[in-house]
Design an enzyme around this catalytic site. Structure first.
Site, PDB file in Angstrom:
ATOM      1  CE  LYS A  15     101.939  40.897  83.538  1.00  0.00           C
ATOM      2  NZ  LYS A  15     102.233  39.638  82.853  1.00  0.00           N
ATOM      3  NE  ARG A  90     101.969  33.545  88.937  1.00  0.00           N
ATOM      4  CZ  ARG A  90     102.803  34.008  88.022  1.00  0.00           C
ATOM      5  NH1 ARG A  90     102.569  33.800  86.761  1.00  0.00           N
ATOM      6  NH2 ARG A  90     103.871  34.690  88.375  1.00  0.00           N
ATOM      7  NE  ARG A 129     112.674  38.005  74.894  1.00  0.00           N
ATOM      8  CZ  ARG A 129     111.677  38.110  75.781  1.00  0.00           C
ATOM      9  NH1 ARG A 129     111.155  39.293  76.068  1.00  0.00           N
ATOM     10  NH2 ARG A 129     111.223  37.058  76.412  1.00  0.00           N
ATOM     11  NE  ARG A 157     115.665  34.473  78.863  1.00  0.00           N
ATOM     12  CZ  ARG A 157     114.837  35.245  79.550  1.00  0.00           C
ATOM     13  NH1 ARG A 157     115.174  36.470  79.855  1.00  0.00           N
ATOM     14  NH2 ARG A 157     113.647  34.798  79.918  1.00  0.00           N
ATOM     15  NE  ARG A 168     107.287  32.325  79.281  1.00  0.00           N
ATOM     16  CZ  ARG A 168     108.139  33.198  78.743  1.00  0.00           C
ATOM     17  NH1 ARG A 168     109.072  32.778  77.931  1.00  0.00           N
ATOM     18  NH2 ARG A 168     108.059  34.475  79.023  1.00  0.00           N
TER      19      ARG A 168
END
Length: 210
Positions: A15, A90, A129, A157, A168
């Site tokens: 996004k 949300r 990542r 991370r 999430r």
């Protein structure tokens, strides 16, 4: 054309990249909840002052305050020709409250874009990542592999782990996904496939907005 848009989709769907491209193309302000909160606090608006109390106490800002800030923000001059709300609403409750408040302000949404990417691919995207702490460059072990000689120094991370990613996504499906049928009932939902080359995804988004 005035374009009042909500941009939705799961975490890791891309996004951020696409929002930046769309607002440049449409020349409308990009309004994310975080930016909105910070701006309202800085400007010392009534909603901003209220939000600051919660934020300083480390608590979540209540929906009613966030809605008040959103309505203030989308009535500012730069948003008269349209805006893109990102990361808000949300929850279904927020979507209902936003609709009611916009109605009162004589405004309505033109489109809700849902950037769709399968959970399994999101997990692969996020957990692959790695960042080079020396240069800040972000690599992906599958899609954009780093040179072999720097592998040792790359870091992942803490919120890019499989556990954090699953948490999430689960929160997204539980809290945010219910806004999808809400906007579908209003015939303003536009589903866009978020998989593939970023340029292709941008083209699909532009097409979906007509």
């Amino acid at each position: 054309i005035v374009m009042r848009i909500v941009f939705a989709g799961p975490p890791g769907a891309g996004k951020g990249t696409q929002a930046a491209r769309l607002i440049e193309r449409l020349a409308i302000p990009h309004i994310s909840t975080g930016d909105m909160l910070r701006a309202a606090v800085k400007a010392g608006t009534p909603a901003g002052q209220e939000a600051e109390v919660y934020m300083k106490a480390g608590q979540l800002v209540p929906d009613s305050t966030v809605i008040a800030m959103a309505i203030d923000r989308i009535q500012e001059n730069d948003a008269r020709e349209g805006f893109m709300l990102d990361g808000f609403p949300r929850t279904r409750e927020q979507a209902e409250a936003l609709e009611a408040a916009m109605k009162e302000a004589d405004l309505s949404l033109d489109a809700v874009i849902l950037l769709e990417v399968d959970d399994a691919l999101i997990v692969e995207r996020i957990t692959g990542r790695r960042t080079d702490p020396d240069t800040g460059t972000i690599y992906h072990m599958t899609f954009n592999p780093p040179p072999a000689e720097i592998l040792d120094r790359l870091v992942q991370r803490s919120d890019d782990t499989a556990e954090a990613c699953a948490a999430r996504l689960s929160k997204y499906h539980q809290d945010t996904a219910p806004i999808i049928p809400f906007y579908e009932e209003r015939s303003i939902l536009r589903r866009v496939d978020g998989v593939g080359n970023p340029d292709d995804v941008t083209a699909r988004l532009i097409e979906a907005l007509g």
